[in-house]
Design an enzyme around this catalytic site. Structure first.
Site, PDB file in Angstrom:
ATOM      1  N   ASN A  10       0.850  -1.189   0.000  1.00  0.00           N
ATOM      2  CA  ASN A  10       0.000   0.000   0.000  1.00  0.00           C
ATOM      3  C   ASN A  10       0.894   1.251   0.000  1.00  0.00           C
ATOM      4  O   ASN A  10       1.697   1.440   0.928  1.00  0.00           O
ATOM      5  CB  ASN A  10      -0.898  -0.048   1.244  1.00  0.00           C
ATOM      6  N   HIS A  13       0.961   6.220   1.933  1.00  0.00           N
ATOM      7  CA  HIS A  13       1.683   7.182   2.773  1.00  0.00           C
ATOM      8  C   HIS A  13       2.891   7.808   2.080  1.00  0.00           C
ATOM      9  O   HIS A  13       3.470   8.759   2.592  1.00  0.00           O
ATOM     10  CB  HIS A  13       2.004   6.559   4.127  1.00  0.00           C
ATOM     11  N   HIS A  46      -5.635   3.566  -1.389  1.00  0.00           N
ATOM     12  CA  HIS A  46      -6.961   3.905  -0.850  1.00  0.00           C
ATOM     13  C   HIS A  46      -7.291   5.342  -1.252  1.00  0.00           C
ATOM     14  O   HIS A  46      -6.689   6.281  -0.735  1.00  0.00           O
ATOM     15  CB  HIS A  46      -6.915   3.753   0.680  1.00  0.00           C
ATOM     16  N   ARG A  48      -9.387   8.173  -0.718  1.00  0.00           N
ATOM     17  CA  ARG A  48     -10.366   8.627   0.279  1.00  0.00           C
ATOM     18  C   ARG A  48     -11.167   9.806  -0.243  1.00  0.00           C
ATOM     19  O   ARG A  48     -10.690  10.582  -1.071  1.00  0.00           O
ATOM     20  CB  ARG A  48      -9.644   9.041   1.559  1.00  0.00           C
ATOM     21  N   ARG A  52      -6.795  12.613   1.283  1.00  0.00           N
ATOM     22  CA  ARG A  52      -5.676  12.974   2.171  1.00  0.00           C
ATOM     23  C   ARG A  52      -4.365  12.347   1.721  1.00  0.00           C
ATOM     24  O   ARG A  52      -3.301  12.768   2.125  1.00  0.00           O
ATOM     25  CB  ARG A  52      -5.983  12.610   3.612  1.00  0.00           C
ATOM     26  N   GLU A  73      -8.674   0.620  -3.005  1.00  0.00           N
ATOM     27  CA  GLU A  73      -9.555   0.601  -1.829  1.00  0.00           C
ATOM     28  C   GLU A  73     -10.495   1.786  -1.911  1.00  0.00           C
ATOM     29  O   GLU A  73     -10.037   2.927  -2.103  1.00  0.00           O
ATOM     30  CB  GLU A  73      -8.734   0.728  -0.552  1.00  0.00           C
ATOM     31  N   THR A 104      -8.374   3.271   8.556  1.00  0.00           N
ATOM     32  CA  THR A 104      -9.594   2.462   8.543  1.00  0.00           C
ATOM     33  C   THR A 104      -9.721   1.734   9.875  1.00  0.00           C
ATOM     34  O   THR A 104      -9.020   0.760  10.135  1.00  0.00           O
ATOM     35  CB  THR A 104      -9.537   1.450   7.372  1.00  0.00           C
ATOM     36  N   GLU A 154     -11.204  -9.494   2.877  1.00  0.00           N
ATOM     37  CA  GLU A 154      -9.929  -9.157   3.503  1.00  0.00           C
ATOM     38  C   GLU A 154     -10.204  -9.017   4.990  1.00  0.00           C
ATOM     39  O   GLU A 154     -11.059  -8.227   5.404  1.00  0.00           O
ATOM     40  CB  GLU A 154      -9.346  -7.858   2.927  1.00  0.00           C
ATOM     41  N   HIS A 193      -3.778  -4.746   7.642  1.00  0.00           N
ATOM     42  CA  HIS A 193      -3.915  -3.566   8.513  1.00  0.00           C
ATOM     43  C   HIS A 193      -3.031  -3.702   9.738  1.00  0.00           C
ATOM     44  O   HIS A 193      -3.182  -4.637  10.520  1.00  0.00           O
ATOM     45  CB  HIS A 193      -5.355  -3.287   8.953  1.00  0.00           C
TER      46      HIS A 193
HETATM   47  N1  PXP Z   1      -5.972  -3.289   3.967  1.00  0.00           N
HETATM   48  C1  PXP Z   1      -6.941  -2.348   4.022  1.00  0.00           C
HETATM   49  C2  PXP Z   1      -8.309  -2.735   3.570  1.00  0.00           C
HETATM   50  C3  PXP Z   1      -6.678  -1.033   4.462  1.00  0.00           C
HETATM   51  O1  PXP Z   1      -7.667  -0.129   4.538  1.00  0.00           O
HETATM   52  C4  PXP Z   1      -5.344  -0.695   4.800  1.00  0.00           C
HETATM   53  C5  PXP Z   1      -5.017   0.715   5.178  1.00  0.00           C
HETATM   54  O2  PXP Z   1      -5.284   1.558   4.098  1.00  0.00           O
HETATM   55  C6  PXP Z   1      -4.363  -1.701   4.716  1.00  0.00           C
HETATM   56  C7  PXP Z   1      -4.704  -2.991   4.323  1.00  0.00           C
HETATM   57  C8  PXP Z   1      -2.935  -1.431   5.060  1.00  0.00           C
HETATM   58  O3  PXP Z   1      -2.836  -1.111   6.410  1.00  0.00           O
HETATM   59  P1  PXP Z   1      -1.470  -0.581   6.992  1.00  0.00           P
HETATM   60  O4  PXP Z   1      -1.193   0.726   6.291  1.00  0.00           O
HETATM   61  O5  PXP Z   1      -1.739  -0.416   8.447  1.00  0.00           O
HETATM   62  O6  PXP Z   1      -0.422  -1.604   6.696  1.00  0.00           O
END
Ligand code: PXP
Length: 251
Positions: A10, A13, A46, A48, A52, A73, A104, A154, A193
């Site tokens: 992901n 960030h 993701h 949003r 952001r 996402e 999330t 998931e 997550h």
């Molecule tokens: N899976 C989903 C569905 C999420 O919403 C997120 C965060 O955007 C992640 C995985 C990844 O989470 P993390 O950034 O905490 O590794």
């Protein structure tokens, strides 16, 4: 050789840092390319409502500019449905979204939102998008996801990652039971997550899980060791945990 556990990186960030100054650096698309070179099987982003981190322009570039599948996402809103239908990512993961949350916070309540979600999922499926729903490891949510027609769930690993002591094994057991049940009823099972180097191995050992989506920790860790190195290390931990659990099953 890669085993049967995929890593989705992901890159949200990277965009968070870029947005702090409003310019183009660091570029999430470049990050996606580095992650792919380092062993990521897919890229997750993701989009949003408040934009952001990634923007729709990032999604357009990721859709055409990376060689591995994109997992978009989104919250189940009309705006996001339109965007997903325009860019047609390989996969879409439906997540709950609250404007004031930092990340999330929990899973989607598929039971309560069933009728609305059914229609939403059908529209994504009609575009040949591989749909998943991000849910807590609870049987009623898994059953509701199955009857929605979403081929993938998931499981939210946040509670496990945040738990300490005996709560952690309770949370892990919920994930193990849920993953087994999901696969038994014909669903593909992903998880994610909050995962980091300290928590990934126990989740990677659950053989029913075939994909992990990891972001915040990897992007944070890349400040110290570089993104490629962080992805390679995560991949190595996942692979070794999965190999070990495969061997234990065969023994
Ligand atoms: N899976 C989903 C569905 C999420 O919403 C997120 C965060 O955007 C992640 C995985 C990844 O989470 P993390 O950034 O905490 O590794």
């Amino acid at each position: 050789m890669k085993n049967n556990l995929r890593l989705g990186v992901n890159i949200d960030h990277v965009a968070t840092i870029r947005n702090a100054r409003g310019g183009n650096h660091p570029d999430p698309i470049y990050a996606a390319t580095l992650a792919a070179n380092a062993g990521a099987d897919s890229i997750t982003a993701h989009l949003r409502e408040d934009r952001r981190h990634v923007s729709e322009n990032d999604i357009a570039k990721l859709s055409s500019g990376i060689k591995i599948p994109l997992n978009l996402e989104i919250a189940a809103t009309e705006e996001m449905l339109k965007i997903a239908s325009t860019h047609v990512p390989y996969a879409a993961c439906i997540v709950p979204e609250k404007r004031e949350e930092r990340t999330t916070e929990g899973g989607l309540d598929v039971v309560r939102g069933y009728s609305y979600l059914k229609n939403f999922v059908n529209k994504l499926l009609s575009k040949n998008i591989h749909v998943s729903v991000f849910i807590e490891p609870e049987k009623e949510q898994i059953d509701a996801a199955k009857s929605l027609g979403a081929p993938v769930i998931e499981l939210h690993t946040g509670a496990y990652c945040n738990a300490i002591g005996s709560n952690q094994s309770q949370e892990l057991n919920k994930l193990i039971r849920s993953a087994k049940y999901a696969v038994e009823i014909g669903l593909e099972c992903h998880a994610g997550h909050g995962l980091g180097f300290n928590t990934v191995s126990s989740i990677a050992s659950i053989q029913e899980i075939c994909e992990l989506n990891i972001g915040h920790f990897l992007i944070g860790e890349s400040i110290f060791s570089g993104l490629e190195h962080a992805v390679q290390q995560m991949r190595a931990l996942m692979d070794s945990a999965r190999d070990k659990s495969n061997k234990e099953t065969r023994a």
